[in-house]
Design an enzyme around this catalytic site. Structure first.
Site, PDB file in Angstrom:
ATOM      1  N   HIS A 110       0.813  -1.221   0.000  1.00 14.70           N
ATOM      2  CA  HIS A 110       0.000   0.000   0.000  1.00 14.70           C
ATOM      3  C   HIS A 110       0.845   1.271   0.000  1.00 14.70           C
ATOM      4  O   HIS A 110       0.351   2.352  -0.322  1.00 14.70           O
ATOM      5  CB  HIS A 110      -1.011  -0.001   1.160  1.00 14.70           C
ATOM      6  CG  HIS A 110      -0.439   0.307   2.514  1.00 14.70           C
ATOM      7  ND1 HIS A 110      -0.189  -0.671   3.452  1.00 14.70           N
ATOM      8  CD2 HIS A 110      -0.100   1.476   3.100  1.00 14.70           C
ATOM      9  CE1 HIS A 110       0.283  -0.099   4.558  1.00 14.70           C
ATOM     10  NE2 HIS A 110       0.349   1.206   4.364  1.00 14.70           N
ATOM     11  N   ASP A 144       0.156  -7.642   1.564  1.00 19.13           N
ATOM     12  CA  ASP A 144       0.566  -6.231   1.622  1.00 19.13           C
ATOM     13  C   ASP A 144       2.089  -6.075   1.681  1.00 19.13           C
ATOM     14  O   ASP A 144       2.627  -5.373   2.538  1.00 19.13           O
ATOM     15  CB  ASP A 144      -0.084  -5.526   2.809  1.00 19.13           C
ATOM     16  CG  ASP A 144      -0.160  -4.003   2.614  1.00 19.13           C
ATOM     17  OD1 ASP A 144       0.425  -3.496   1.627  1.00 19.13           O
ATOM     18  OD2 ASP A 144      -0.804  -3.342   3.444  1.00 19.13           O
ATOM     19  N   SER A 150       4.496   2.583   7.842  1.00 13.97           N
ATOM     20  CA  SER A 150       4.180   1.421   7.012  1.00 13.97           C
ATOM     21  C   SER A 150       5.393   0.946   6.220  1.00 13.97           C
ATOM     22  O   SER A 150       6.047   1.736   5.537  1.00 13.97           O
ATOM     23  CB  SER A 150       3.056   1.758   6.035  1.00 13.97           C
ATOM     24  OG  SER A 150       1.857   2.016   6.712  1.00 13.97           O
TER      25      SER A 150
END
Length: 292
Positions: free
Chosen positions: A89, A118, A191
């Protein structure tokens, strides 16, 4: 930055026109909150004088075509020749991807990705100062861990940030056993950063936290210390499926000073660049910079 472009501040003021070395320079228009404008010639960020020259309305610049830094994330080196692991992402929808190395931005290529877990694998032309080993042992409840990355991008400061916590659960949301739950603080921008043990081995990849608005609506409380990471064995499977040769794990505990140095040398700021058209399309999926 050189050329032509526009910039919108968080309070709504904006500048459209020519730039040089990151400053307003040349023909441009600065619009204030009350609607007043300075339209004319700027030099090194300062307004010099107004002009009736209408040529700046006839240039070929288009907001929809300009490539802009749209969002950021973190990543970490897994090989000595520039392979970087991050979240899918983080790079989803990006026109270009860049990493920051020794204060310079260098382009990165997306080699492979795994949407369901992911994960994404990047390759850039540089030699990392540190390469993370990936732990082949399963994490355990109460395991002490650290998380490194760039929460909120560079808005707070440019150095890497490290938080500490434990493994709270061996499953993510909905009994997702590809993930662990941790209580170490993570924020937007973390992230893709490494979750690692006291030996400097990556035991996971930071991926998400509970949504504040949903938790307030459903439970009436602010979630605290409920964050998630992808387990290292999932990352290993992903990398080995892409023919990445991994280094051996460390077996000895590192001093805090040594651990901090290796984390700083092996964790990278990742920039996602998009056109305005792509930014509008991706707003519901990614946390974009607030001035866009």
């Amino acid at each position: 930055f050189h050329g032509q472009g526009n910039y919108i501040w968080q309070d709504g003021e904006q500048y459209v026109g020519e730039w040089k070395d990151g400053n307003f320079h040349g023909q441009g228009t600065y619009t204030f909150l009350d609607g007043a404008t300075n339209e004319g010639i700027f030099e090194n960020g300062e307004f010099l004088y107004a002009t009736n020259d209408s040529t700046d309305n006839n240039n070929n610049f288009s907001n929809d075509d300009e490539i802009l830094p749209a969002s950021s994330g973190s990543g970490f080196a897994v090989t000595s020749d520039g392979h970087i692991v991050t979240n899918y992402h983080v790079i989803e929808g990006c026109q270009n991807v860049e990493i920051t190395y020794k204060g310079q931005t260098i382009p990165a290529t997306v080699i492979s990705f795994d949407i369901s877990n992911d994960l994404a694998l990047l390759k850039s032309d540089f030699k990392p100062l540190h390469t993370f080993p990936l732990s082949r042992k399963n994490p355990y409840t109460l395991m002490e861990i650290y998380v490194a990355g760039y929460p909120f991008g560079y808005d707070i400061s440019t150095p890497v940030k490290i938080t500490r916590g434990i493994v709270s659960s061996l499953a993510g949301i909905g009994n997702n056993f590809s993930q662990v739950q941790i209580d170490a603080a993570i924020q937007p921008g973390n992230s893709g950063g490494p979750i690692f043990d006291n030996k400097g081995n990556a035991v996971g990849v930071a991926v998400s936290k509970l949504d504040l608005e949903i938790m307030m609506e459903d439970y009436g409380v602010v979630p605290e210390g409920t964050n998630f990471g992808i387990k290292s064995n999932v990352v290993i499977n992903f990398l080995e499926s892409n023919n990445i040769n991994l280094i051996d794990v460390n077996t000895k505990e590192l001093s805090k000073e040594r651990l901090g140095k290796t984390i700083t040398d092996g964790t990278y700021y990742i920039s996602c660049l998009m056109t305005m058209a792509q930014i509008e399309k991706m707003r519901e999926k990614k946390v974009m910079f607030s001035n866009l």
